[in-house]
Structure formats: structure tokens, C-alpha cells
Design a protein around this motif. Structure first.
Motif, PDB file in Angstrom:
ATOM      1  N   GLY A   1      32.805 -27.956 -21.079  1.00  0.00           N
ATOM      2  CA  GLY A   1      32.837 -29.034 -21.084  1.00  0.00           C
ATOM      3  C   GLY A   1      32.018 -29.101 -22.717  1.00  0.00           C
ATOM      4  N   ALA A   2      30.821 -28.749 -22.770  1.00  0.00           N
ATOM      5  CA  ALA A   2      29.807 -28.889 -23.881  1.00  0.00           C
ATOM      6  C   ALA A   2      30.059 -28.141 -24.622  1.00  0.00           C
ATOM      7  CB  ALA A   2      28.258 -28.245 -23.352  1.00  0.00           C
TER       8      ALA A   2
ATOM      9  N   SER B   1      42.895 -19.669 -30.438  1.00  0.00           N
ATOM     10  CA  SER B   1      41.873 -18.468 -31.429  1.00  0.00           C
ATOM     11  C   SER B   1      40.082 -19.387 -30.831  1.00  0.00           C
ATOM     12  CB  SER B   1      42.219 -17.416 -31.821  1.00  0.00           C
ATOM     13  OG  SER B   1      42.739 -19.038 -33.065  1.00  0.00           O
ATOM     14  N   ASP B   2      40.481 -20.907 -31.328  1.00  0.00           N
ATOM     15  CA  ASP B   2      39.898 -21.519 -31.789  1.00  0.00           C
ATOM     16  C   ASP B   2      38.175 -21.584 -30.527  1.00  0.00           C
ATOM     17  OD1 ASP B   2      39.626 -21.061 -34.527  1.00  0.00           O
ATOM     18  OD2 ASP B   2      40.640 -22.824 -34.692  1.00  0.00           O
ATOM     19  N   LEU B   3      38.850 -21.819 -29.093  1.00  0.00           N
ATOM     20  CA  LEU B   3      38.577 -22.784 -27.891  1.00  0.00           C
ATOM     21  C   LEU B   3      37.664 -21.693 -27.221  1.00  0.00           C
ATOM     22  CD1 LEU B   3      41.941 -23.315 -25.597  1.00  0.00           C
ATOM     23  CD2 LEU B   3      39.748 -25.123 -26.819  1.00  0.00           C
ATOM     24  N   PRO B   4      36.134 -22.094 -27.387  1.00  0.00           N
ATOM     25  CA  PRO B   4      34.831 -20.992 -26.808  1.00  0.00           C
ATOM     26  C   PRO B   4      36.031 -20.649 -25.465  1.00  0.00           C
ATOM     27  CG  PRO B   4      35.065 -23.761 -25.295  1.00  0.00           C
ATOM     28  CD  PRO B   4      35.792 -23.604 -26.612  1.00  0.00           C
ATOM     29  N   ASN B   5      34.825 -19.477 -25.656  1.00  0.00           N
ATOM     30  CA  ASN B   5      35.341 -18.040 -24.747  1.00  0.00           C
ATOM     31  C   ASN B   5      34.777 -18.063 -23.376  1.00  0.00           C
ATOM     32  OD1 ASN B   5      36.685 -15.315 -23.712  1.00  0.00           O
ATOM     33  ND2 ASN B   5      36.430 -14.168 -25.258  1.00  0.00           N
TER      34      ASN B   5
ATOM     35  N   TRP C   1      32.512 -34.573 -18.292  1.00  0.00           N
ATOM     36  CA  TRP C   1      31.516 -33.742 -19.054  1.00  0.00           C
ATOM     37  C   TRP C   1      31.481 -33.881 -20.319  1.00  0.00           C
ATOM     38  CZ3 TRP C   1      26.754 -34.624 -19.221  1.00  0.00           C
ATOM     39  CH2 TRP C   1      25.707 -34.826 -19.098  1.00  0.00           C
ATOM     40  N   GLY C   2      32.469 -33.281 -21.319  1.00  0.00           N
ATOM     41  CA  GLY C   2      33.001 -33.467 -22.674  1.00  0.00           C
ATOM     42  C   GLY C   2      33.161 -34.372 -22.667  1.00  0.00           C
TER      43      GLY C   2
END
Length: 273
Positions: free
Chosen positions: A227-228, A49-53, A181-182
Motif C-alpha cells: 500500500g505504501a 508496468s508502473d505499479l510497484p513490483n 493503509w494506502g
């Protein structure tokens, strides 16, 4: 209804609410269907739930006949002369996200050997971040399930051993690129004196996917966005921030460096155009 019955009903209602909340939490934590096993090496820092969507951050992949797809085809054509060159061989190596090889991709750019012996904290941190980067891409991957360019053009990639997975794994966005990139962005935090070299390696890590004939250019561009975005979210995670400080000290104290010859070979491969 007696007082005892009322209290019993109240307790029962609270239990139902608790179970409902637990079910919602479990649904919120449901993992997307992940085809690439590289992104399940270790639990990540972030809850699902905290990952970017990606469904909010990315649009659909280029449509047939669009200028964006024409750009993808031009990028593919530009890499054809690189096949079976040293740059192609580096793309072959970059495609490996399994450890310990994955940890070594950035050793030359970092200026120290990244491995489980000398930099165990960084080694573990890379594995955890890999899951976060990869999972951040699967909302859009699973929605559009874009066909890989090597399938469209009936060609081979630089990694025949990975093609079976790639055929069933959506091409857009590139999970490899999100990871590369991350990692580069975080490595630049860890070792700012080498940030240019690290960021350049991160860019080329993504471009290796086009060289390898495994991804369209727009897949790579979208992978960098995810990644960013994931790195930005990691900056709010206390466990990640604590690991980041520990890794800075670990890298600063590291003594073993990659050989001059292997870094010269990598630089030469990256200079091929």
C-alpha cells in the motif's frame, strides 16, 4: 532489387517493428490473474508496468516451523477472544470493499461523511486507488498462493459470504490491508489535521483481517508495504496529483459529518483488545 522494391521492403520492415512494439506494450500491460473482484471496480491511475513490483519488494511468506509462522499463530491466538464481539462486527464491516460501504469506512476518522453525494471526487478517487492497491499485491499472491489461516485451522471467518473467494485467492500479501493503509496515507495528505486518526484507522483496517480470521499477521504486514509503495508511486502521476488537490478543497468544503453515536461505537469497538 529495384528502388521501389527496396522502399517496399523498408516499409514492410517498419510495419513489423511497429507491430512488435505494440505486442510488447500489450504484454507489458497484461493484467495478472485477479481473483478478488473488488480490485476491478474501476480502472486505476497506474498502468500495470508502473505499479510497484511485489516480487521485488517482498520475500516469500513464512515457512513451516519458522519463527515468523509462530508469530503469525500467536497473532491469531490473540484475536480469538474478540470473536463475536463489537470488534469482530467491525472487522465484518471492514471486509466490505464494495461501494458505497467502502467509502464510509474512514468517515469518522476523516471527520466528514465520505459518499458519492457530498464528496464525489474523493469517492471516485477511492475506487481508482483501490484497483492500484489491489493489483500491486498479485505478483506475490499468484506466485505463492498462500493458504488462508481459516482454511488451515478449519474455521469460519467473520464473513461467510466471502469465504468461497478467499479459498481461491492467495493470502499473502493482504489486498484489503494494502487498500486500507494506502487510503489512510492519502487521506492524511488530504486532511493533515486529522492525520493521526486517519493513520490509526488505516492500521486497524488491516488488523481487522486478522480479527476476521481471513489473513495471517505477516499477510497484513506485507500488505502495508505494498500500500505504501503504491502511494509513493502515485505521487508521480499527474492525474492523481490533480485529483488530490481537487479533493482537498472538496473535503474542506464538506458540511455533512458522521453522527457522534456511530463514531463513538466505532471507537469503542477499536478499543477492545
Amino acid at each position: 532489387m529495384t528502388g521501389t522494391a527496396v522502399r517496399a521492403a523498408h516499409v514492410f520492415l517498419l510495419a513489423l517493428l511497429a507491430l512488435g512494439g505494440q505486442a510488447l506494450a500489450q504484454a507489458d500491460e497484461a493484467q495478472p490473474e485477479v481473483t478478488d473482484p473488488h480490485f476491478q471496480i474501476a480502472p486505476g491511475y497506474l498502468k500495470q508496468s508502473d505499479l510497484p513490483n511485489s516480487l521485488m519488494l517482498l520475500g516469500p511468506p513464512p515457512e513451516t516451523g519458522s519463527a515468523a509462522l509462530a508469530r503469525d499463530e500467536e497473532a491469531r491466538s490473540a484475536t480469538i477472544p474478540l470473536r463475536n464481539t463489537e470488534r469482530w462486527k467491525l472487522a465484518h464491516a471492514d471486509a466490505d470493499l464494495a461501494f458505497p460501504q467502502a467509502a464510509d469506512h474512514f468517515s469518522c476518522a476523516m471527520g466528514v461523511r465520505i459518499d458519492s453525494g457530498q464528496t464525489p471526487r474523493l469517492y471516485a478517487m477511492m475506487q481508482k486507488m483501490l484497483s492500484d492497491f489491489g493489483l500491486s499485491t498479485y505478483g506475490v499472491k499468484n506466485k505463492y498462493n498462500r493458504v488462508r489461516l481459516f482454511v488451515v485451522h478449519n474455521e469460519a471467518t467473520c464473513r461467510a459470504d466471502q469465504e468461497a473467494i478467499l479459498r481461491s485467492d492467495g493470502s499473502y500479501p493482504s489486498g484489503h490491508t494494502a487498500a486500507g493503509w494506502g487510503w489512510a496515507l492519502v487521506f492524511a495528505q488530504i486532511n493533515p489535521e486529522r492525520s493521526d486518526a486517519l493513520l490509526k484507522r488505516g492500521i486497524e483496517f488491516g488488523q481487522s483481517r486478522v480479527v476476521c480470521d481471513a489473513h495471517w499477521q505477516s499477510d497484513v504486514d506485507a500488505g502495508r508495504i505494498m500500500g505504501a509503495a503504491t502511494v509513493a508511486r502515485l505521487q508521480t502521476d499527474p492525474t492523481f496529483l490533480a485529483d488530490l488537490e481537487a479533493v482537498k478543497a472538496e473535503v474542506k468544503a464538506a458540511k455533512q459529518v458522521p453522527s457522534v453515536s456511530e463514531c463513538a461505537a466505532e471507537a469503542a469497538a477499536l478499543s477492545e483488545r
